[in-house]
Write a protein that holds these residues in place. Structure first.
Motif, PDB file in Angstrom:
ATOM      1  N   UNK A 133       0.818  -1.223   0.000  1.00 45.99           N
ATOM      2  CA  UNK A 133       0.000   0.000   0.000  1.00 45.99           C
ATOM      3  C   UNK A 133       0.847   1.266   0.000  1.00 45.99           C
ATOM      4  N   UNK A 134       1.973   1.227  -0.687  1.00 45.16           N
ATOM      5  CA  UNK A 134       2.823   2.401  -0.815  1.00 45.16           C
ATOM      6  C   UNK A 134       2.555   3.147  -2.113  1.00 45.16           C
ATOM      7  N   UNK A 135       2.037   2.404  -3.122  1.00 35.73           N
ATOM      8  CA  UNK A 135       1.767   2.998  -4.428  1.00 35.73           C
ATOM      9  C   UNK A 135       0.542   2.350  -5.070  1.00 35.73           C
ATOM     10  N   UNK A 136      -0.015   3.086  -6.025  1.00 39.06           N
ATOM     11  CA  UNK A 136      -1.046   2.548  -6.903  1.00 39.06           C
ATOM     12  C   UNK A 136      -0.355   1.998  -8.155  1.00 39.06           C
ATOM     13  N   UNK A 137      -1.082   1.221  -8.930  1.00 37.37           N
ATOM     14  CA  UNK A 137      -0.530   0.652 -10.159  1.00 37.37           C
ATOM     15  C   UNK A 137      -0.007   1.744 -11.086  1.00 37.37           C
ATOM     16  N   UNK A 138      -0.723   2.853 -11.199  1.00 41.76           N
ATOM     17  CA  UNK A 138      -0.282   3.941 -12.081  1.00 41.76           C
ATOM     18  C   UNK A 138       1.055   4.531 -11.623  1.00 41.76           C
ATOM     19  N   UNK A 139       1.288   4.579 -10.318  1.00 40.12           N
ATOM     20  CA  UNK A 139       2.554   5.088  -9.778  1.00 40.12           C
ATOM     21  C   UNK A 139       3.713   4.170 -10.168  1.00 40.12           C
ATOM     22  N   UNK A 140       3.475   2.868 -10.040  1.00 38.52           N
ATOM     23  CA  UNK A 140       4.498   1.870 -10.367  1.00 38.52           C
ATOM     24  C   UNK A 140       4.792   1.885 -11.863  1.00 38.52           C
ATOM     25  N   UNK A 141       3.739   1.931 -12.675  1.00 39.13           N
ATOM     26  CA  UNK A 141       3.941   1.965 -14.130  1.00 39.13           C
ATOM     27  C   UNK A 141       4.626   3.258 -14.565  1.00 39.13           C
ATOM     28  N   UNK A 142       4.247   4.372 -13.961  1.00 36.79           N
ATOM     29  CA  UNK A 142       4.894   5.648 -14.265  1.00 36.79           C
ATOM     30  C   UNK A 142       6.369   5.628 -13.883  1.00 36.79           C
ATOM     31  N   UNK A 143       6.678   5.117 -12.701  1.00 36.14           N
ATOM     32  CA  UNK A 143       8.071   5.013 -12.264  1.00 36.14           C
ATOM     33  C   UNK A 143       8.873   4.091 -13.158  1.00 36.14           C
ATOM     34  N   UNK A 144       8.274   2.957 -13.533  1.00 42.45           N
ATOM     35  CA  UNK A 144       8.965   2.010 -14.420  1.00 42.45           C
ATOM     36  C   UNK A 144       9.206   2.634 -15.792  1.00 42.45           C
ATOM     37  N   UNK A 145       8.233   3.375 -16.294  1.00 44.23           N
ATOM     38  CA  UNK A 145       8.391   4.027 -17.597  1.00 44.23           C
ATOM     39  C   UNK A 145       9.495   5.069 -17.583  1.00 44.23           C
ATOM     40  N   UNK A 146       9.517   5.879 -16.541  1.00 43.21           N
ATOM     41  CA  UNK A 146      10.575   6.882 -16.416  1.00 43.21           C
ATOM     42  C   UNK A 146      11.925   6.188 -16.249  1.00 43.21           C
ATOM     43  N   UNK A 147      11.943   5.113 -15.462  1.00 44.79           N
ATOM     44  CA  UNK A 147      13.174   4.344 -15.280  1.00 44.79           C
ATOM     45  C   UNK A 147      13.690   3.783 -16.598  1.00 44.79           C
ATOM     46  N   UNK A 148      12.789   3.344 -17.446  1.00 44.37           N
ATOM     47  CA  UNK A 148      13.181   2.825 -18.760  1.00 44.37           C
ATOM     48  C   UNK A 148      13.801   3.922 -19.627  1.00 44.37           C
ATOM     49  N   UNK A 149      13.226   5.111 -19.576  1.00 42.11           N
ATOM     50  CA  UNK A 149      13.781   6.245 -20.333  1.00 42.11           C
ATOM     51  C   UNK A 149      15.178   6.597 -19.798  1.00 42.11           C
ATOM     52  N   UNK A 150      15.310   6.667 -18.478  1.00 42.16           N
ATOM     53  CA  UNK A 150      16.612   6.981 -17.862  1.00 42.16           C
ATOM     54  C   UNK A 150      17.627   5.899 -18.218  1.00 42.16           C
ATOM     55  N   UNK A 151      17.232   4.641 -18.126  1.00 44.44           N
ATOM     56  CA  UNK A 151      18.118   3.533 -18.471  1.00 44.44           C
ATOM     57  C   UNK A 151      18.591   3.651 -19.916  1.00 44.44           C
ATOM     58  N   UNK A 152      17.684   3.919 -20.810  1.00 45.59           N
ATOM     59  CA  UNK A 152      18.029   4.063 -22.226  1.00 45.59           C
ATOM     60  C   UNK A 152      19.024   5.201 -22.416  1.00 45.59           C
ATOM     61  N   UNK A 153      18.791   6.317 -21.723  1.00 44.18           N
ATOM     62  CA  UNK A 153      19.701   7.464 -21.826  1.00 44.18           C
ATOM     63  C   UNK A 153      21.118   7.128 -21.351  1.00 44.18           C
ATOM     64  N   UNK A 154      21.217   6.528 -20.169  1.00 41.60           N
ATOM     65  CA  UNK A 154      22.551   6.282 -19.630  1.00 41.60           C
ATOM     66  C   UNK A 154      23.279   5.167 -20.362  1.00 41.60           C
ATOM     67  N   UNK A 155      22.565   4.223 -20.932  1.00 42.85           N
ATOM     68  CA  UNK A 155      23.233   3.155 -21.692  1.00 42.85           C
ATOM     69  C   UNK A 155      23.661   3.627 -23.073  1.00 42.85           C
TER      70      UNK A 155
END
Length: 146
Positions: A122-144
């Protein structure tokens, strides 16, 4: 505490800062410094993006964490999930480093595990997790790509 809750809390820690810092230290000490630098850069980006979004758009967590100052308000905001963001960057970096199908499968499972436990606790909703994962994917792509 029930065993299920304890396992859930231990699993969510895979997206936590101590695990992330341990991975950075591992890469520094094993002469893969470029990976440590990428992880550091990604961490700074993740925190910066999260703070910016949470400063502009406050969203209550499912467990409604009270706050009395600006720093607590940033921490109390639910969107995006920083744990999910860090998990995507960390596990994605590890999978990229080892470059094997097994590493990718285990990394994707780790990402899903961290995201799922954030919802179960109960720390996040599904939209929070998906949003964080999406941003993480963009950041990962940038740094790689650097």
């Amino acid at each position: 505490m029930s065993m299920i809750k304890e396992v859930t809390q231990d699993s969510t820690a895979l997206g936590g800062l101590p695990v992330y810092l341990f991975a950075m230290l591992f890469f520094l000490l094993t002469d893969y410094r470029s990976n440590a630098y990428r992880l550091f850069t990604a961490l700074v980006l993740c925190y910066s993006i999260t703070i910016l979004i949470r400063a502009i758009h406050f969203k209550w967590r499912p467990d409604r964490q009270d706050h009395s100052n600006w720093i607590e308000k940033i921490d109390a905001s639910s969107f995006p999930s920083l744990h999910s963001m860090r998990a995507v960057v960390l596990f994605g970096s590890i999978a990229y480093f080892f470059a094997s199908p097994l590493a990718w499968i285990l990394s994707i499972l780790g990402m899903i595990l961290v995201g799922g436990t954030r919802i179960l606790l109960s720390r996040h909703y599904l939209t929070d997790v998906l949003g964080g994962a999406g941003i993480g994917l963009v950041v990962l792509t940038l740094v790689l790509s650097v």
